[in-house]
Design an enzyme around this catalytic site. Structure first.
Site, PDB file in Angstrom:
ATOM      1  N   GLU A  29       0.818  -1.212   0.000  1.00  0.00           N
ATOM      2  CA  GLU A  29       0.000   0.000   0.000  1.00  0.00           C
ATOM      3  C   GLU A  29       0.851   1.261   0.000  1.00  0.00           C
ATOM      4  O   GLU A  29       0.753   2.115   0.877  1.00  0.00           O
ATOM      5  CB  GLU A  29      -0.970  -0.028   1.183  1.00  0.00           C
ATOM      6  CG  GLU A  29      -2.024  -1.115   1.003  1.00  0.00           C
ATOM      7  CD  GLU A  29      -2.991  -1.218   2.160  1.00  0.00           C
ATOM      8  OE1 GLU A  29      -4.194  -1.342   1.923  1.00  0.00           O
ATOM      9  OE2 GLU A  29      -2.523  -1.205   3.318  1.00  0.00           O
ATOM     10  N   GLU A  37      -4.091 -10.462   0.367  1.00  0.00           N
ATOM     11  CA  GLU A  37      -4.871 -10.322   1.599  1.00  0.00           C
ATOM     12  C   GLU A  37      -6.323 -10.636   1.248  1.00  0.00           C
ATOM     13  O   GLU A  37      -6.847 -10.133   0.255  1.00  0.00           O
ATOM     14  CB  GLU A  37      -4.785  -8.909   2.185  1.00  0.00           C
ATOM     15  CG  GLU A  37      -3.407  -8.501   2.660  1.00  0.00           C
ATOM     16  CD  GLU A  37      -3.364  -7.060   3.170  1.00  0.00           C
ATOM     17  OE1 GLU A  37      -4.441  -6.524   3.529  1.00  0.00           O
ATOM     18  OE2 GLU A  37      -2.265  -6.474   3.190  1.00  0.00           O
TER      19      GLU A  37
END
Length: 970
Positions: free
Chosen positions: A418, A488
């Site tokens: 991220e 994820e």
């Protein structure tokens, strides 16, 4: 020697990675060269700002006698009972103004001092290196008054040459650690911000001619069964592998027949790298990782990742983990059928990777990089797209790769997490590809796959995952040719995650889908005397993200959660199917169980079934009446076989009959003992006899009381008062509310419907019960009600019909929705109270909790517990503890049978009290045990950061009828 009295702290906000440190090199746990651990008690002084104190503390002879002490490895905010500040938790918001590279003047700074003597037999020749394995977030180092340098990169190793500075006794090691630095902008990693020297500090003797950097290349050719070993070394030497009769010069390739390394078969060969000055043990695993035919292949075989994301965490020590804690993690993963781990979001302690090599886990090794907080300004000024920061990014990539490059378990290097996109990430990918072309590069943020070798996403919904599997997702040409993983998914926050089996079915159906990694391994709860475990906001943080830091498959004390038990079942390496198994249609095709045939499939990628033994058992009404071993062929990966069960044992009870088949470890392994259950399947042989009896008794009304068989009722309200001498504290009445789970409430950024909020808006937590009538008929007591929330026109017309045969009492509940119900119900059943209850026995699903989309691990049988042990101790209290497919339950002197099977919950507090609690310690046992008998429950999903329940797990408001039969056990 002089020291500055006006300290310069410019290095804190310098975007460079630091100065003075040696180039990164391969890490190894030990060698025949001497080493000295500097872990232990250090003198400590905390300042409020980076420049509050001068450098004089680093001088020899400085008196730190009045300083406090802290333990290294450790975080100072987790020591001193709050005297040294407090932890801060944010998911992605920076806890300081976003003004890169600047950080606040209020910058907690810890000065650390360690005075040490060299052992008397410490060699007098050669050099020495001082190694720091992890310091958050910026450190400046002196030895015996001489500054060595400063560095950033909290989860990365840094070494300094110190040989000429050492003396036999009273060496003064001084380390100044700043909580905030320019490096903090690169470490916004959804975890507690915890400053300190949290990994090992070690002094290493470096003899003349000692090993410097080295790179073990150990490939495997699956077509020939041969491995090729070449060890490149910065210092010439020899490579010895006795088991393979290898004695070769460094840099010289040797090809021999070998057993390959995989996560299922982690074969390691012990070797030695020997130079003139040092012998370094090697653990060599031969394997080849390639991208071929659009798939990630190891040793010629496509791999299905059944993984988890792992932050480093201990509830008392934070990220300061010892070897046994790391080993506990790996053993728990292996025992629950996981085969992979992503080191979110930084390289772990290197000893963890040794354990992954030894026990067998595929690894995505992730760089110490995340800049998630820049999303708040649309990624403006993001360091990964600013050339000034590129040297720091490359330094972090190099320190990860060089430290960890000799681990066969690592199949991917990950650029970070991220951090948006930018030129710096491209530079990292190019450097890694050039340095180590024998592994693949991963980064989730690169949706166009410009820099990566795999299309990676997080929290993609089931329908999108299926489109990706069908190659209908579009995207760039390169992306369409790459495999897909969910780096994820299935956010394991609180009760959940639901929908795991549905994801796994997709992964196994489409080759392009190569599995995923659950978020995440452990709840990051901080042990707290008053709260049990603390989470974000419990330390008075100005900005925090609450219990979003508690989203793991294990609780903070590493007790497996129901989510881990469910995941173990979903990803079993052996599929055992038969009549009545969850894959019902497939079971019917196979004809299993009912005709004595079960279908066994080896779901592994590399290993056959020779390590497993199989056993069968036959149950009647949940009790095993006979068992034995079952001969199953040693199936190769992917192979299936139909296996004949023995003739079912004779039993005259005529109860519900079922088969259970288990796959067990045939012998002790390094990670579990013989008999450990790896997989199981269950299937019914015959239908369950439903509880029924003729309604022979009629209600008798006298003196404000109605008697019906063994039961007494209030004549005015129709409330049940007692059954056969067992007092009922609160009458059974319709209940639709549950204490919303983290996944019910969902995350504020979610685009799909968050039903937890809608339930509360509708008022399902404050339903009103209006009594319409109490009717004592010839053969039944009928109580008519309307259940509805205030301020709304919707309601549930509810009829309770009581009948009896004189000994037993039957309650039939009929529910008819009224109005326009636009939301599903949290639950639908009855709730009542018992003044006394402790021991619980039931026939149904167990031993742990289950919900409609998280019930694969629920095994039908006879189970026993106590009311207290029925509770699941989520860090933030919420709906928990339901048992599925219950035929009957006994507690508090009552036996309750269901028609049909039901969901059962019992607790010593009301749902409303559970809903109001924020920590476990908020819950206090009352005088009543509250029992829920539910006809239906809404699924749980994983909407705390993912999809909500799939439509098939919705509990729709629609007409329904269900019954319970009550009797006494006394």
């Amino acid at each position: 020697m002089s020291f500055r009295t006006t300290p310069s702290v410019d290095y804190v906000e310098d975007v460079s990675p630091g100065s003075g440190a040696l180039p990164p090199r391969a890490w190894y746990a030990s060698s025949d060269a001497r080493s000295l651990s500097l872990n232990g008690s250090w003198r400590f002084r905390l300042s409020a700002t980076a420049g509050a104190e001068d450098d004089s503390f680093a001088a020899e002879g400085y008196d730190a006698g009045n300083w406090a002490e802290v333990t290294v490895p450790g975080h100072w905010v987790l020591q001193g009972d709050g005297a040294f500040g407090s932890p801060i938790y944010t998911n992605h918001l920076y806890p300081f103004p976003v003004d890169p590279p600047y950080v606040p003047t209020e910058n907690p700074t810890g000065d650390h001092l360690r005075v040490f003597d060299l052992p008397s037999d410490w060699p007098s020749d050669g050099g020495a290196v001082l190694r720091f394995d992890g310091v958050e977030s910026c450190a400046r180092v002196w030895l015996n008054g001489t500054e060595l340098g400063e560095f950033k990169g909290s989860r990365l190793a840094h070494e300094f040459a110190v040989g000429e500075l050492l003396k036999p006794g009273s060496n003064v090691l001084a380390v100044r650690v700043h909580q905030w630095s320019a490096g903090s902008y690169l470490e916004d990693q959804d975890q507690w911000w915890l400053p300190g020297i949290f990994r090992d500090v070690t002094l290493l003797h470096r003899p003349a001619g000692s090993v410097a950097d080295f790179f073990v290349h150990a490939s495997y050719d699956h077509t020939t069964g041969e491995g090729t070993l070449r060890v490149d070394s910065g210092v010439d030497g020899r490579v010895l592998v006795p088991a393979l009769d290898i004695d070769a010069a460094t840099g010289e390739p040797v090809t021999v027949a070998v057993e390959p390394w995989t996560a299922e078969t982690p074969k390691l060969y012990d070797g030695v790298l020997a130079t003139d000055g040092e012998r370094v043990p090697l653990r060599i695993g031969f394997r080849t990782v390639v991208l071929e035919d659009g798939l990630v292949k190891v040793n010629g075989t496509a791999v299905l990742f059944k993984g988890v994301n792992r932050h480093e965490w201990h509830p008392e020590r934070g990220r300061a983990l010892d070897l046994e804690t790391m080993r506990e993690d790996v053993l728990l993963m292996k025992r629950h059928n996981l085969n992979a781990v992503r080191t979110s979001h930084y390289p772990p302690h290197p000893a963890f990777l040794d354990l992954c090599d030894e026990y067998g886990l595929w690894v995505i090794d992730e760089c110490d990089l995340e800049t998630h907080g820049f999303t708040e300004q649309d990624w403006r000024d993001n360091p990964v797209d600013d050339d000034r920061w590129t040297p720091a990014l490359l330094d972090r990539a190099a320190r990860m790769v060089e430290r960890d490059k000799n681990h066969p378990s690592i199949v991917f290097w990950s650029l970070g997490n991220e951090a948006g996109t930018g030129r710096g990430l491209t530079a990292m990918a190019e450097w890694i590809h050039g340095r180590d072309p024998e592994r693949l590069v991963h980064y989730e943020g690169d949706w166009n796959c410009r820099d990566t070798d795999v299309y990676s996403r997080m929290y993609a919904f089931h329908d999108e995952v299926e489109k990706i599997g069908q190659q209908l997702d579009g995207g760039t040409h390169k992306r369409r040719e790459l495999p897909f993983i969910q780096c994820e998914y299935a956010h394991a926050m609180g009760n959940g995650p639901g929908g795991l089996a549905d994801y796994q079915e997709l992964f196994e159906q489409y080759d392009r889908l190569q599995g995923g990694f659950i978020w995440e391994w452990i709840d990051h709860g901080v042990k707290h005397a008053e709260l049990g475990y603390a989470y974000g906001g419990d330390f008075g943080e100005e900005l925090h993200d609450g219990n979003f830091v508690c989203d793991g498959l294990v609780f903070p004390d590493r007790t497996p959660s129901p989510g881990l038990i469910e995941y173990k079942k979903v990803i079993e390496p052996v599929r055992i199917e038969g009549w009545g198994s969850p894959l019902l249609e497939r079971s019917r095709e196979l004809g299993g169980g009912a005709n004595g045939i079960v279908h066994v499939t080896n779901k592994q990628d590399f290993a056959d079934l020779s390590a497993l033994a199989f056993e069968w058992s036959c149950q009647v009404d949940g009790e095993t009446v006979e068992s034995g071993s079952l001969a199953v062929p040693s199936l190769a990966p992917g192979e299936s076989a139909e296996v004949k069960l023995p003739e079912p044992p004779a039993d005259g009870r005529g109860g519900e009959r079922q088969w259970t088949v288990r796959a067990l470890l045939a012998d002790d392994t390094s990670w579990a003992a013989k008999g450990h259950v790896v997989a199981w399947g269950q299937f019914a042989v015959g239908a369950r006899p439903l509880p029924s009896f003729p309604a022979t008794d009629r209600p008798v009304v006298e003196e404000g009381r109605i008697t019906l068989g063994p039961a007494g009722f209030d004549a005015r309200t129709g409330a049940l008062l007692s059954i056969g001498g067992v007092a009922v504290g609160a009458t059974p009445r319709l209940d639709v509310w549950r204490a919303p789970t983290d996944n019910d409430d969902g995350a504020e950024w979610q685009t799909d419907t968050r039903y937890g909020m809608l339930w509360r808006t509708l008022g399902l937590h404050r339903m009103r019960h209006r009594l319409v009538s109490v009717e004592a008929g010839d053969d039944a007591l009928t109580v008519r009600t309307r259940v509805a929330p205030a301020a709304r026109e919707v309601g549930l017309d509810t009829v309770y019909r009581w009948t009896s045969d004189g000994e037993r009492l039957r309650l039939t509940v009929s529910v008819t929705p009224e109005g326009d119900w636009t939301v599903p119900l949290p639950r639908l059943g009855v709730r009542f109270g018992l003044p006394e209850a402790d021991r619980v026995e039931w026939f149904g699903g167990g031993p742990g909790e289950a919900y409609p989309d998280s019930r694969m691990a629920s095994m039908v049988g006879r189970w026993q517990s106590t009311v207290d042990r029925l509770q699941t101790p989520y860090v933030r209290p919420q709906e928990n503890g339901a048992r599925a497919d219950v035929r009957w339950v006994e507690l508090g002197g009552l036996r309750i049978e269901g028609d049909p099977e039901f969901w059962f919950t019992a607790r010593r507090w009301t749902t409303e009290q559970l809903d109001a609690a924020r920590h476990r310690t908020d819950l206090a046992a009352g005088d009543t045990v509250w029992v829920n008998l539910d006809h239906g429950l809404h699924g749980v999903g994983s909407q705390s950061c993912g999809p909500g329940p799939l439509p098939q797990y919705f509990l729709k408001a629609e007409p329904v009828e269900f019954s319970f039969v009550f009797s006494t056990t006394r």
